[in-house]
Design a protein around this motif. Structure first.
Motif: not given
Length: 156
Positions: A128-135
């Motif tokens: 979740l945090s990785a996807a949020s950072i990518v976004l």
């Protein structure tokens, strides 16, 4: 829609589980935000000074030259704002996708927001945090490019 297709003699289409699902999402997006864009562009065009058009006509400018040399450059800030808002709104389409397709839609319309939402409910915080950072990085990079382009091409 399927009733119309049947009456014309065509086979029905499963819009939720076919290649047409992305077309449905694009149609919903355009339907939802097209009016907003039209109002902004109408206001931008109305703010272009008529004296610019009059002096260009006196200098012998043709209709296409009025559009390309006066109208388009003068509404560049409006165009920048509309593109910026549409970029932001494009990430808000998750509600419609979730309402139409549920938690796990087909792969044609499985967006990053679906991935984030599913990992949130599954308590998978690293993904979740990785996807949020990518976004977040993607939005920051695109906004930076928009601002650089607008600053370079601004006529104000």
């Amino acid at each position: 829609m399927n009733g119309l297709l049947n009456s014309l003699g065509f086979n029905t289409v499963e819009f939720f589980n076919s290649e047409w699902s992305m077309v449905m999402i694009v149609f919903i997006y355009v339907w939802k935000y097209c009016g907003f864009c039209v109002i902004l562009f109408t206001a931008g065009i109305a703010n272009v000074s008529q004296s610019l058009y009059e002096s260009a006509r006196l200098d012998g400018a043709k209709a296409h030259q009025l559009v390309t040399k006066i109208t388009i450059p003068m509404i560049a800030p409006t165009t920048f704002f509309v593109f910026l808002m549409e970029l932001i709104y494009s990430f808000k389409i998750f509600r419609e996708v979730f309402a139409l397709f549920g938690d796990y839609p087909n792969t044609n319309v499985y967006f990053l927001q679906n991935f984030i939402n599913n990992n949130y409910y599954n308590l998978n915080y690293p993904r979740l945090s990785a996807a949020s950072i990518v976004l977040s990085l993607f939005i920051i990079i695109v906004l930076f490019i928009f601002f650089c382009f607008e600053r370079k091409h601004s006529y104000s």
